[in-house]
Every structure is written in C-alpha cells, then in structure tokens.
Design an enzyme around this catalytic site. Structure first.
Site, PDB file in Angstrom:
ATOM      1  N   GLU A  36      17.147 -38.841  -8.784  1.00 47.17           N
ATOM      2  CA  GLU A  36      18.214 -38.927  -9.776  1.00 47.17           C
ATOM      3  C   GLU A  36      17.769 -38.380 -11.129  1.00 47.17           C
ATOM      4  O   GLU A  36      18.545 -37.743 -11.832  1.00 47.17           O
ATOM      5  CB  GLU A  36      18.711 -40.372  -9.925  1.00 47.17           C
ATOM      6  CG  GLU A  36      19.499 -40.878  -8.729  1.00 47.17           C
ATOM      7  CD  GLU A  36      20.793 -40.091  -8.499  1.00 47.17           C
ATOM      8  OE1 GLU A  36      21.252 -39.386  -9.414  1.00 47.17           O
ATOM      9  OE2 GLU A  36      21.329 -40.173  -7.384  1.00 47.17           O
ATOM     10  N   GLN A  41      19.566 -32.693 -14.846  1.00 43.68           N
ATOM     11  CA  GLN A  41      19.888 -31.413 -15.479  1.00 43.68           C
ATOM     12  C   GLN A  41      19.685 -30.228 -14.542  1.00 43.68           C
ATOM     13  O   GLN A  41      19.659 -29.099 -14.992  1.00 43.68           O
ATOM     14  CB  GLN A  41      19.009 -31.198 -16.716  1.00 43.68           C
ATOM     15  CG  GLN A  41      19.675 -31.585 -18.018  1.00 43.68           C
ATOM     16  CD  GLN A  41      19.184 -32.924 -18.513  1.00 43.68           C
ATOM     17  OE1 GLN A  41      18.303 -33.514 -17.933  1.00 43.68           O
ATOM     18  NE2 GLN A  41      19.773 -33.388 -19.584  1.00 43.68           N
ATOM     19  N   LEU A  79      10.707 -27.340 -14.014  1.00 43.58           N
ATOM     20  CA  LEU A  79      11.991 -28.065 -13.958  1.00 43.58           C
ATOM     21  C   LEU A  79      12.630 -28.201 -15.335  1.00 43.58           C
ATOM     22  O   LEU A  79      13.841 -28.413 -15.436  1.00 43.58           O
ATOM     23  CB  LEU A  79      11.769 -29.477 -13.393  1.00 43.58           C
ATOM     24  CG  LEU A  79      12.155 -29.749 -11.954  1.00 43.58           C
ATOM     25  CD1 LEU A  79      11.890 -31.207 -11.610  1.00 43.58           C
ATOM     26  CD2 LEU A  79      13.612 -29.426 -11.688  1.00 43.58           C
ATOM     27  N   GLY A  80      11.821 -28.105 -16.400  1.00 42.15           N
ATOM     28  CA  GLY A  80      12.361 -28.210 -17.742  1.00 42.15           C
ATOM     29  C   GLY A  80      12.691 -29.647 -18.144  1.00 42.15           C
ATOM     30  O   GLY A  80      12.515 -30.578 -17.371  1.00 42.15           O
ATOM     31  N   TYR A 117      24.419 -43.779 -16.054  1.00 43.90           N
ATOM     32  CA  TYR A 117      24.611 -43.060 -14.800  1.00 43.90           C
ATOM     33  C   TYR A 117      23.467 -43.367 -13.814  1.00 43.90           C
ATOM     34  O   TYR A 117      23.703 -43.731 -12.658  1.00 43.90           O
ATOM     35  CB  TYR A 117      24.712 -41.539 -15.027  1.00 43.90           C
ATOM     36  CG  TYR A 117      24.499 -40.808 -13.741  1.00 43.90           C
ATOM     37  CD1 TYR A 117      25.545 -40.701 -12.828  1.00 43.90           C
ATOM     38  CD2 TYR A 117      23.241 -40.321 -13.384  1.00 43.90           C
ATOM     39  CE1 TYR A 117      25.347 -40.108 -11.597  1.00 43.90           C
ATOM     40  CE2 TYR A 117      23.031 -39.727 -12.160  1.00 43.90           C
ATOM     41  CZ  TYR A 117      24.091 -39.613 -11.278  1.00 43.90           C
ATOM     42  OH  TYR A 117      23.889 -39.053 -10.061  1.00 43.90           O
ATOM     43  N   ASP A 135      29.275 -38.867 -13.466  1.00 45.30           N
ATOM     44  CA  ASP A 135      28.597 -37.634 -13.857  1.00 45.30           C
ATOM     45  C   ASP A 135      29.659 -36.542 -14.005  1.00 45.30           C
ATOM     46  O   ASP A 135      30.866 -36.827 -13.938  1.00 45.30           O
ATOM     47  CB  ASP A 135      27.509 -37.253 -12.841  1.00 45.30           C
ATOM     48  CG  ASP A 135      28.095 -36.836 -11.491  1.00 45.30           C
ATOM     49  OD1 ASP A 135      29.313 -37.016 -11.273  1.00 45.30           O
ATOM     50  OD2 ASP A 135      27.336 -36.317 -10.654  1.00 45.30           O
TER      51      ASP A 135
END
Ligand code: SF4
Length: 330
Positions: A36, A41, A79-80, A117, A135
């Site tokens: 999750e 993102q 992945l940032g 979330y 989301d």
C-alpha cells in the site's frame, strides 16, 4: 444512499476474476502495508518488481526495523518519494517496540506514513475492519455512480465522497469490497473512455444514465505546472562513474547519490549530448539533458562508483534514468 444490490454485484464481479497482483495473495499485514505504501504514488505494474525485491531483502517487520536507513533507501531506489521508505522503517521500529503490528484503525493512523487511506486499506484487507478506502479510483467511481460534479480537489467534496464510500461498504466483506471498488476504478471505470458496457454496476450508475461519465469527476486545477530544464553530467574514469551525495540538510533526498550538474563541476569539460530524460515531482516537470563530461577531481561530497556497486546505494531516480541513457546498468 447505497444503490440496491451494489455491493453484491461488485463482489461477484471481483470474485469472478481480477488482476493477479502479488499483494492480493496474502493477508499478512506487513506485506499489505509495504504494497500500500508503494502503491501510493506508483502504478501497480511498476510496483511489482520493487515489492518483490523489497520483501526478499526485508521479509519481516523485524528485519525492516533492524535495517540501516541507507540499505532501505537503496532497495527503494527508483520508486521515488523517498519519505515513504524512511517512514516505513521508522514505523517498523515503532511497531517492534510496541510488540507487533497494530490491529486497530486508530493505532494504524498514528504510525508514520499511514494516513486515512492506508489505515483503511490495511485495516480492512488484513483485519476485516469496516473502513472504506478513498483513493483516486474510488473518487472517480463515486462521482460517476452518484453523478456528482463537485470539485474532488475540495476537502468538503472528499469528505462527502468518503461518507458515500463508507455507506456503500460491505460490512461483512470490507477488504474484498474495498479492493473490488479500487479494481473497478483501475480497470473498468477508467479516467477516459470508461468501459460502461462491461461494468458490473452500470445499471446503478447515474452518470451512465445521464451520459455524463466522461465529464466526471471534476477537478479544478489550482496550480499551474512548473517546467524546468537542466543538465546532468556523466563523468567516467577507469570504468567508474562520478556521483555527488546530497547534503544532510537537503530534505527528503538527503543522503542520496546523484549525477552532478555543470554548476557542481564548474571546471568540467562538457562532451557530447547522450540524450535527455524527463522527470516529474508533483507539479514540477523537469527536462534534463544528459551529457558526457571530463573532470579531474571533485571536492567533498563526490565519490567514484563502479557500476556494479550502484544497486547497493541510494541512487536518485534522475541519476538512474540518466545512467541508463548513458548505457550504464544500475
Ligand atoms: Fe464507471 Fe461506466 Fe461503470 Fe458508471 S457505468 S461506474 S461510469 S464504468
């Protein structure tokens, strides 16, 4: 108000076949939590290799809690949004200190990096807690089924849509219901050209009846995108590549290794252009030329790395993309 038969139609549709994603095959809260956070993102297909690599390296809450931060960032590289990785490690340490993974929504919410979330997703999928997720996919489905043209960027609209999703929630099967609703948004109720002909809740959808689906949801743009140009230098010597480490006070990218720019190496001789990369962070859109350069030495904060070592260090996404353009595997 819940449209009649809505949750059963959705659950039946989900049970009849959905994307086989690795985190759907488990109810282990640790694995669901990792997925999750990664999915916050990043698209599901892009997350899969990172998810598998991360769990291979850190197979348990305990192993993550005991890991050094640079090791976690190295596995996360590419992945940032690296605050996610830092928060994962911090939250793992807190959970281990408190005796394990919390099973209550309020306790989940108190952990670093876990918002409404994520707490709802982990709580419903791992523990069957009756909390609806909200989301981007769910917002879109709610706007369309309710035929509601309010601005989903407004806090009031999100709260109202959250209440709608909560009213829709199947209390007996909250985890599968939440996953089914998100799956519907991700695979059928698409942002453009929704596949209404194969939608399990088409008969309950007011936007479908009114012909307004492709105008929903409404999101008013508040900030203009900012476009920025720059140059990244690929400096090589004896097979190694020169990298620059971000200073400890450089915020969320502190400690990451990057390619230098001309301003970092004012005496470098610029060579040929190898290509260009694009990178987006929230509303900032970067276009970065990648150029070869020659430089003798570099000051503090710089180091030479053999390509084989690049996978073991926290490397920025722009550096990773630019090195790929330069033909260097990392
Ligand atoms: Fe979305 Fe179309 Fe289904 Fe309505 S009928 S929920 S617009 S896919």
């Amino acid at each position: 108000m819940k449209p009649p038969g809505f949750s059963q139609l959705l659950l039946d549709w989900y049970a009849s076949g959905h994307r086989d994603l690795p985190w759907r095959r488990t109810t282990d809260p640790y694995r669901i939590w990792v997925s999750e956070i990664m999915l916050q993102q990043t698209r599901a297909q892009a997350v899969i290799p990172y998810y598998e690599r991360f769990l291979q390296r850190f197979p348990s809450l305990e192993s993550l809690a005991e890991a050094a931060e640079p090791d976690v960032l190295a596995v996360w590289s590419g992945l940032g949004y690296y605050s996610r990785a830092r928060n994962l490690r911090r939250a793992a340490q807190r959970m281990m200190a408190a005796g394990g993974f919390p099973r209550e929504y309020a306790e989940l919410r108190e952990l670093p990096g876990i918002g409404e979330y994520t707490a709802a997703a982990i709580g419903s999928i791992a523990f069957g807690l009756p909390h609806a997720v909200l989301d981007g996919n769910v917002l879109r489905v709610v706007a369309r089924v309710e035929n509601d043209a309010a601005d989903i960027g407004a806090a009031g609209t999100r709260e109202r849509f959250r209440a709608v999703a909560q009213a829709w929630l199947d209390r007996k099967w909250p985890g599968p219901f939440n996953q089914a609703l998100m799956e519907l948004g991700a695979t059928v109720c698409l942002p453009r050209n929704p596949l209404c002909l194969v939608c399990p809740v088409a008969a309950q959808c007011r936007a479908r009846q009114e012909g307004t689906a492709d105008q929903l949801p409404v999101k008013l743009r508040k900030t203009e995108p900012v476009r920025m140009d720059g140059v990244l230098l690929v400096v090589r010597s004896r097979g190694r590549v020169l990298l620059r480490q971000r200073a400890a006070d450089s915020g969320r990218m502190a400690g990451f290794w990057d390619l230098p720019s001309p301003e970092h190496l004012p005496h470098a001789r610029l060579g040929r252009r190898l290509g260009e990369i694009r990178h987006t962070i929230t509303r900032h859109h970067y276009t970065l030329a990648v150029r070869r350069a020659a430089a003798r030495g570099a000051g503090p904060g710089f180091a030479w790395f053999a390509p084989a070592r690049l996978a073991a260090i926290p490397l920025s996404t722009t550096a990773r993309k630019a090195l790929t353009v330069a033909g260097i595997r990392c």
